[in-house]
Design an enzyme around this catalytic site. Structure first.
Site, PDB file in Angstrom:
ATOM      1  N   LYS A  77      -2.781  18.632   3.964  1.00 54.61           N
ATOM      2  CA  LYS A  77      -1.668  17.994   3.251  1.00 54.61           C
ATOM      3  C   LYS A  77      -1.492  18.632   1.867  1.00 54.61           C
ATOM      4  CE  LYS A  77       0.115  13.387   1.999  1.00 54.61           C
ATOM      5  NZ  LYS A  77      -0.129  11.938   1.976  1.00 54.61           N
ATOM      6  N   SER A 152       3.389   8.932   4.142  1.00 55.43           N
ATOM      7  CA  SER A 152       3.800  10.194   3.591  1.00 55.43           C
ATOM      8  C   SER A 152       3.155  11.427   4.225  1.00 55.43           C
ATOM      9  CB  SER A 152       3.474  10.184   2.092  1.00 55.43           C
ATOM     10  OG  SER A 152       2.067  10.112   1.908  1.00 55.43           O
ATOM     11  N   SER A 176      -0.272   5.697   4.423  1.00 59.04           N
ATOM     12  CA  SER A 176       0.239   7.051   4.696  1.00 59.04           C
ATOM     13  C   SER A 176      -0.559   7.915   5.663  1.00 59.04           C
ATOM     14  CB  SER A 176       0.386   7.821   3.390  1.00 59.04           C
ATOM     15  OG  SER A 176       1.594   7.447   2.776  1.00 59.04           O
TER      16      SER A 176
HETATM   17  N1  GLN Z   1       4.770   4.146   2.165  1.00 51.32           N
HETATM   18  C1  GLN Z   1       3.970   3.681   1.076  1.00 51.32           C
HETATM   19  C2  GLN Z   1       4.619   4.070  -0.239  1.00 51.32           C
HETATM   20  O1  GLN Z   1       5.655   4.650  -0.208  1.00 51.32           O
HETATM   21  C3  GLN Z   1       2.575   4.245   1.177  1.00 51.32           C
HETATM   22  C4  GLN Z   1       2.472   5.646   0.749  1.00 51.32           C
HETATM   23  C5  GLN Z   1       1.094   6.200   0.829  1.00 51.32           C
HETATM   24  O2  GLN Z   1       0.209   5.624   1.443  1.00 51.32           O
HETATM   25  N2  GLN Z   1       0.911   7.324   0.168  1.00 51.32           N
HETATM   26  O3  GLN Z   1       4.113   3.798  -1.298  1.00 51.32           O
END
Ligand code: GLN
Length: 494
Positions: A77, A152, A176
């Site tokens: 990532k 994400s 995410s």
């Molecule tokens: N979807 C959640 C957010 O937008 C979690 C994102 C994440 O875990 N990095 O904050």
């Protein structure tokens, strides 16, 4: 070759039946063939990939002992710093930045002999649930290219689901890793907070950010978890304890005698019927395998999402202040006549995308004097109550289960202009982040409505990471017997 598990590839390489170079080349060929339509990778450098693979082959030839994942390719990532590859967090503000050092996770992948194929697309600074918030275009779900791969860590999930890599890294701040794994038919694990290092992980919300593995099997996820987790003196919140025995637990794969709690608050209105159907079947399966299943109420989980959307933006507004146009990447309007403040404002206006700006404004507001107690302070109190709900639940049961997400993957564009609808994707995953607990998502079938993957979430207390692997592997074994192989074989050929 590309459909083999990481464990099988490692065995082929260790026995000399395949070279690490051959394995890397097969995955590079796959990336070249399909990534034009998936867009999982932001950066792939063939020379660097093959150089890493040659080093593993040379070690083997020299008779050196190789680690259990040596020579296995991995998608990384783009939130982790890598000194030989760019690191952008999918943001225009970091365009062209080359980190001077490796994240601890990156360094440990290298020490384990994993071959880093490249950096994967993500929601900008890990803010999002669909990988649409990327400055470099959306990633597509390999099951249906018109749909989102989750976020994400959506580049990572798509790469593994499209057989571009057998393994990937992700980070989980609110879901995410688990949410993208669920909607692409993979295994995704959020370790206990502090169980994996944040050093060199570009910070979103520091009290929540947790690196973890994405894989096609529970055992592969456990092998990767073990490879990069464990204490790191460079991270002040890293736990100085041995990594829980996750690989052993994944091999054990049974639920005999375990008490499993179904979270009462997660289900019903707003959940897709096909998701609930697969979830209830998974619960019945666990019972048939010998677990004792009870319903458990966690009354404060209902407030987890609003609390998270105060805490995470507050931390992000502080963390992202470092992107000041002076130290990294993009610099706009530096013509010698403008002040540093003007250059900073122009750069941040152009370099950050709309969701990142929304979070910075939300967080700055929540932390401002006069509002701090009403917003940030209250959210922290809710966080404590959620931790207590978990503590109370774990006096009755060993693990908790729920659907990972309320719905399957939605169409690209559908929620892009509706932040609330987007945020709901993390309804079931956020409590474990707020409490710092361990939680995994494993595939539990396809929803009837759209034939898209559904995930089962298994949660356990801090440092009981092995327990969720044990239960996840038991579910995987039973379902694969039923399905005659992994769920991913149902995905259409790309
Ligand atoms: N979807 C959640 C957010 O937008 C979690 C994102 C994440 O875990 N990095 O904050």
């Amino acid at each position: 070759m590309i459909k083999k598990t990481a464990a099988d590839l490692a065995a082929l390489i260790a026995s000399g039946e395949a070279s690490a170079v051959e394995v890397a080349q097969a995955h590079l060929d796959r990336i070249a063939a399909v990534d034009g339509s998936v867009n999982a990778f932001l950066h792939v450098d063939e020379d660097i990939v093959l150089e890493q693979a040659r080093a593993v082959d040379a070690k083997r030839a020299a008779g050196e002992r190789l680690g259990p994942l040596a020579g296995v390719p991995i998608a990384h990532k783009d939130v982790f710093t890598t000194k030989d590859m760019p690191t952008t967090c999918s943001s225009a503000i970091l365009d062209g930045w080359r980190p001077p050092y490796d994240a601890t996770v990156t360094a440990r992948l290298r020490e384990a002999g994993l071959v880093i194929l490249g950096k994967t697309n993500m929601d900008e600074f890990a803010m999002g649930s669909s990988t649409e918030n990327s400055a470099y275009g959306p990633t597509h779900n390999p099951w249906d290219l018109t749909k989102i791969p989750g976020g994400s860590s959506g580049g990572s999930s798509a790469a593994v689901a499209a057989y571009e890599a057998p393994l990937a890294t992700g980070t989980d701040t609110g879901g995410s890793i688990r949410q993208p794994a669920a909607v692409t038919g993979l295994v995704g694990m959020k370790p206990t907070y502090g169980g994996s290092s944040r050093y060199g992980l570009i910070a979103f919300a520091s009290s929540l950010d947790t690196p973890g593995p994405l894989a096609r099997t529970v055992l592969d996820a456990a092998l990767l978890h073990e490879a990069f987790s464990g204490h790191d003196p460079m991270d002040s919140t890293s736990i100085d304890q041995p990594v829980p025995p996750v690989v052993e637990a994944a091999r054990r794969a049974d639920v005999e005698g375990l008490r499993i709690g179904v979270v009462k608050e997660f289900g019903g209105e707003g959940y897709q019927p096909g998701v609930l159907a697969r979830f209830h079947e998974a619960v019945e399966l666990l019972e048939s395998l010998g677990a004792k299943v009870v319903e458990v109420s966690c009354p404060h989980f209902t407030y987890a999402l609003p609390a998270y959307y105060l805490i995470a933006p507050s931390e992000c507004s502080s963390n992202l202040a470092r992107f000041d146009a002076m130290r990294y990447g993009l610099r706009v309007g530096d013509d010698g006549a403008r002040s540093a403040e003007e250059v900073m404002a122009l750069t941040r206006a152009e370099g950050f995308g709309p969701e990142v700006k929304r979070r910075i404004m939300l967080g700055t507001y929540a932390l401002s004097s006069g509002y701090y107690d009403a917003y940030y302070g209250k959210a922290q109190q809710v966080r404590t109550l959620i931790g207590r709900d978990f503590d109370a639940a774990y006096t009755q049961v060993d693990v908790l289960v729920s659907p990972t997400t309320p719905t399957t993957a939605f169409p690209i564009g559908e929620r892009a202009d509706d932040p609330m609808a987007m945020y709901l994707a993390d309804l079931c995953t956020i409590p474990s982040n707020l409490a710092g607990n361990a939680a995994i998502s494993v595939p539990c079938g396809l929803a009837d409505e759209d034939r898209m993957p559904v995930g089962l979430q298994i949660m356990a207390p801090v440092l009981a990471d092995d327990r969720v692997y044990r239960v996840g592997a038991a579910v995987e074994k039973a379902l694969e017997d039923r399905w005659g192989g992994p769920l991913l074989k149902e995905a259409p050929e790309l």
